[in-house]
Design a protein around this motif. Structure first.
Motif, mmCIF file in Angstrom:
data_model
loop_
_atom_site.group_PDB
_atom_site.id
_atom_site.type_symbol
_atom_site.label_atom_id
_atom_site.label_comp_id
_atom_site.label_asym_id
_atom_site.label_seq_id
_atom_site.Cartn_x
_atom_site.Cartn_y
_atom_site.Cartn_z
ATOM 1 N N ARG A 3 -4.349 6.391 -7.628
ATOM 2 C CA ARG A 3 -3.550 7.443 -6.698
ATOM 3 C C ARG A 3 -2.919 8.500 -7.417
ATOM 4 O O ARG A 3 -2.923 9.784 -6.742
ATOM 5 N N GLN A 16 -5.700 10.867 -8.337
ATOM 6 C CA GLN A 16 -6.366 11.816 -7.247
ATOM 7 C C GLN A 16 -5.307 12.910 -7.188
ATOM 8 O O GLN A 16 -5.857 14.085 -6.426
ATOM 9 N N ARG A 76 -2.176 2.279 -8.599
ATOM 10 C CA ARG A 76 -1.243 3.574 -8.626
ATOM 11 C C ARG A 76 -1.714 4.752 -9.498
ATOM 12 O O ARG A 76 -1.779 5.896 -9.171
ATOM 13 N N ALA A 87 2.358 4.417 -3.889
ATOM 14 C CA ALA A 87 2.454 5.766 -4.075
ATOM 15 C C ALA A 87 3.646 6.125 -4.971
ATOM 16 O O ALA A 87 3.601 7.148 -5.685
ATOM 17 N N ASP A 118 0.913 -1.177 0.112
ATOM 18 C CA ASP A 118 -0.149 -0.047 0.032
ATOM 19 C C ASP A 118 0.826 1.247 0.187
ATOM 20 O O ASP A 118 0.583 2.172 -0.742
#
Ligand SMILES: [Zn+2]
Length: 581
Positions: free
Chosen positions: A500, A503, A497, A456, A452
């Protein structure tokens, strides 16, 4: 011409004459109508008589009319015993096949009444067949009930009569307890239910298949809980191992439809194995000994039956002898046939005696201490053998077949298993529906957490490398690969990913091209030249782009890339870009 004329009480008709033909036709129609009325009247009479229970219908074997005209059990105790054995065996096993096997194994014959020919109404003894056993079990008259209208004749298109079975609810007359019987009405109904159930379980295309190679423990024993068909096994090879899957596909194959249901087999096999090992020790011991006791009782019963068989053969041989003695020796033909009859009766007698001796010998063997010890050993042997890793799959499958009749599987949405043991005992258990094989191995929470965090900054293959570098291992104890990481991502619903980055406000190449008024291929070139900063989200790699900010690079032909405006670097971003490389 006399040969082509017709004759009745009213005169002689010649079909060659039109008038005669007309008259004949009319008469024919009339007589047909008359027949119809007559038949209807007769049927009504029969039905009325039946409704009062007074109709004389030929009783099935085992029931007979006494001299007083009342129906009851056949006075021949050998006939009675044969029928009692049929019902008792069904009570114990619930299977018509088992009855046939019992009779065959014990060397017993079954009575049959001859309906036509020179020996009409005589009772003959022949081997019991499956159809005959079923007919006995299905016949409600053995309960002592008077039943009329179980079948109906129907004309087929070509004018022949066929017998049609009528469902019990539509039977014309049922008078329970009209006379003595072999079983209660309730037991009869219960038998019908069991027969119906096993008709589903033992239909022609659903016979148990012998164990074949392959690790699927229940291969050939699994019944589909949705449609009742026998399920087949399919193996999936994964990581050098075979993973069974139970599949109901017969109907699918025949009609070209998708399988009725498919159930992963690994979990089922394991659960059934546990049930067997747990159940076999104390329970099986008790069951085995009870069965043995019962077998003992049956044996005595069967032995009595065989005695009667020998007695009857003896009686018939004596009778044949007397006939021969009383015959006129001068009449060679009669004497020869009487002698042949006597000889065949003697042969039958010695056969019956041999069968009895052979069977007694076998019975003594079954009763041996060895046998008893073997049954007792079962309780300790099964769990030991089962758990021994040296035991081949084939052995385990054989053990399952020794103990289990079949297993009904239903996926709804978990898995419900219904185990039917050989002795008739049942056991139901529910299992959660397993995921794929890899999902059954749990991933350590620390690994999930690490993935997790790594998402990033890293693509999936990079994450696998990172995890391996940290000395972490997958749930199956193997080094991580991109595939394993991707599966964990899906399994634990980790945000991919791409999402992410999106976002965080990163742009696609298309969006960037629109924003800067350049082509998509130029976006790529600018990233390569360092004018735009991209972040890979796949191993290909595919990129998402950071917003160029208030002062984006410009299109300027002829100006060196190095002289065009570069977005400002923050130390944090610089680190990220390094990681991307
Ligand atoms: Zn099915």
């Amino acid at each position: 011409m006399l040969s082509s004329t017709f004759l009745d009480e009213d005169g002689v008709y010649d079909p060659a004459h039109f008038n005669d033909r007309l008259l004949l036709g009319l008469k024919g129609t009339m007589s047909e109508a008359e027949l119809h009325v007559l038949r209807a009247r007769l049927q009504g009479g029969i039905r009325n008589k039946a409704r009062r229970g007074e109709l004389v219908i030929t009783p099935p074997i085992g029931l007979a009319y006494a001299a007083t005209g009342t129906l009851g059990l056949d006075p021949d105790t050998q006939v009675q015993a044969a029928l009692r054995l049929v019902f008792a065996t069904f009570r114990r096993t619930g299977s018509a096949t088992a009855i046939v096997k019992t009779f065959r194994r014990q060397g017993l014959l079954f009575p049959r009444r001859v309906h036509a020919g020179p020996r009409q109404d005589e009772v003959v003894w022949t081997a019991l067949g499956h159809t005959q056993a079923l007919r006995v079990l299905h016949n409600p008259r053995y309960t002592g009930a008077f039943v009329y209208g179980r079948t109906r004749t129907r004309k087929t298109l070509d004018g022949r009569d066929t017998l049609v079975r009528v469902p019990p609810a539509a039977w014309d007359t049922v008078i329970r307890g009209a006379h003595a019987g072999y079983l209660t009405w309730e037991e009869y109904e219960e038998n019908q239910r069991r027969l119906h159930a096993s008709a589903q379980a033992f239909g022609a295309n659903r016979r148990q298949s012998p164990p074949r190679e392959g690790p699927a423990l229940l291969q050939g024993l699994v019944l589909c809980g949705r449609c009742g068909e026998r399920m087949t096994v399919r193996y999936h090879v994964r990581r050098g191992r075979q993973w069974p899957e139970y599949l109901c596909q017969r109907a699918g194959v025949e009609r070209g439809t998708p399988p009725c249901q498919r159930v992963p087999g690994a979990g089922i096999d394991q659960a059934v194995g546990e049930v067997l090992v747990a159940a076999v020790s104390p329970v099986a011991l008790e069951v085995a000994l009870t069965v043995q006791q019962e077998l003992q009782a049956r044996r005595d019963e069967a032995d009595r039956l065989r005695d009667q068989q020998v007695d009857r053969a003896q009686y018939e041989a004596d009778l044949a002898r007397r006939r021969y003695m009383q015959g006129d020796p001068a009449n060679r033909f009669v004497a020869d046939s009487l002698e042949a009859e006597w000889n065949s009766r003697l042969r039958a007698l010695s056969e019956a005696q041999q069968v009895r001796e052979r069977q007694r010998e076998q019975d003594r063997q079954v009763l041996s201490a060895e046998q008893r010890a073997a049954i007792l050993a079962l309780a300790t042997d099964v769990p030991r053998l089962w758990r021994d890793p040296q035991t081949p799959d084939r052995e385990r499958k054989r053990m399952v077949r020794l103990l289990l009749e079949d297993v009904t599987v239903r996926r709804d949405p978990g898995i419900t298993l219904h185990l039917r043991f050989k002795g008739g005992a049942t056991h139901t258990l529910s299992l959660p529906l397993p995921g794929n094989a890899w999902q059954q191995r749990t991933t350590a929470p620390a690994v999930v957490q690490a993935i997790d965090q790594l998402l990033a900054h890293h693509t999936v293959p990079e994450i696998a490398t990172q995890l391996n570098a940290r000395g972490l291992r997958s749930g199956e104890g193997q080094a991580f690969t991109a595939v394993i990481v991707a599966r964990i991502l899906t399994r634990y619903h980790l945000l991919p990913r791409y999402d992410r980055l999106r976002q965080a406000g990163l742009l696609t190449r298309e969006e960037m091209a629109t924003l800067l008024g350049i082509s998509q291929s130029q976006v790529k070139v600018w990233r390569q030249q360092g004018l735009l900063r991209g972040h890979a989200y796949t191993a290909r790699p595919d990129w998402l782009y950071e917003h160029p900010g208030a002062h984006p690079p410009r299109k300027a032909q002829g100006v060196k890339f190095s002289q065009r405006r570069l977005p400002e670097f923050t130390p944090e971003q610089a680190k990220e870009v390094q990681c991307e490389a």
